[in-house]
Design a protein around this motif. Structure first.
Motif: not given
Length: 253
Positions: A121, A126, A159-160, A186, A189
């Motif tokens: 992350l 990423q 982040y997500g 996730i 991102i």
């Protein structure tokens, strides 16, 4: 081939969770997928079947020859790249390996779950998506199933977008672990939240960690001296677990 307790190995013996992980990660033929700890290759085989390019990082010396034989054809065509090493040092040892847009799909050793999630992350490059098999309790904490946020859930949501992909019974692993697992995905991102709001990651996590330092205390008591008094007024009688990511960003700004 015996699992090594020192490496946190628990091998999947069912393809059902594998199919679900690939579904959660939305893996397609044009993707590049990073797999961590391929083990005996159950997930690897399914990832390669999608047509995606797979890069696998395996730390166990004994498993490398097995994987080289099992996926010899894919290695020769370039669809499969096998790296003998530690994923936690991957960016240092192979800095040009991954380019923007890759996905991480893996059944990981549980004892490094937090390190792996944080590593990717916070990475300079990423992944677009992460889909992992983790302890069920950890997955539930990430999505805040009980309605209460934690440092872990806030960190991921900064982040997500996390998704609980389903429970995986412990009986589907060998050796059988002590707890059930779950798939956590996730999506989307990005670091846009920090860029757009002009809040540094360092400052954001400084405030979040201070806020959760004493969970039973009211937030204003934890954050006294960390943020200015006018912002302290805005949190009122609330506790850290009640705040959203957006509210943490506003407190950190």
């Amino acid at each position: 081939m015996f699992a090594k307790k020192s490496l946190g190995q628990n091998f999947l013996i069912s393809t059902q969770p594998v199919r679900r992980m690939i579904e959660c990660a939305k893996v397609i033929a044009s993707d590049t997928v990073l797999e961590i700890g391929p083990g005996k290759g159950v997930l690897t085989k399914a990832l390669l079947a999608t047509g995606a390019r797979v890069i696998a990082v395996e730390k166990d010396d004994n498993l490398i020859p097995l994987l080289q034989v099992s996926f010899d054809a894919e290695i020769r065509t370039g669809q499969f790249t096998l790296i003998h090493g530690d994923v936690l040092t991957l960016f240092a040892t192979h800095p040009a390996l991954l380019t923007k847009g890759y996905k991480v799909v893996a059944n990981i050793p549980y004892y490094i779950t937090g390190e792996i999630i944080r590593m990717f992350l916070e990475a300079e490059i990423q992944p677009d998506t992460i889909a992992l098999l983790v302890q069920k309790e950890v997955a539930e904490r990430i999505v805040a199933r009980d309605g209460k946020e934690s440092i872990l859930s806030i960190s991921v949501k900064a982040y997500g977008v996390p998704e609980y992909g389903g429970t995986v019974k412990k009986s589907l692993f060998r050796p059988i672990p002590n707890v059930d697992s779950a798939i956590i995905a996730i999506h989307h991102i990005t670091k846009a939240l920090f860029v757009d709001k002009q809040v540094s990651e360092l400052r954001f996590f400084e405030v979040v960690k201070a806020g959760f330092a004493h969970k039973r205390k009211q937030l204003k008591n934890n954050l006294k001296g960390v943020i200015d008094d006018t912002k302290l007024e805005s949190v009122g009688m609330r506790r850290a677990e009640e705040l959203t990511v957006q509210e943490w960003i506003e407190l950190s700004a």
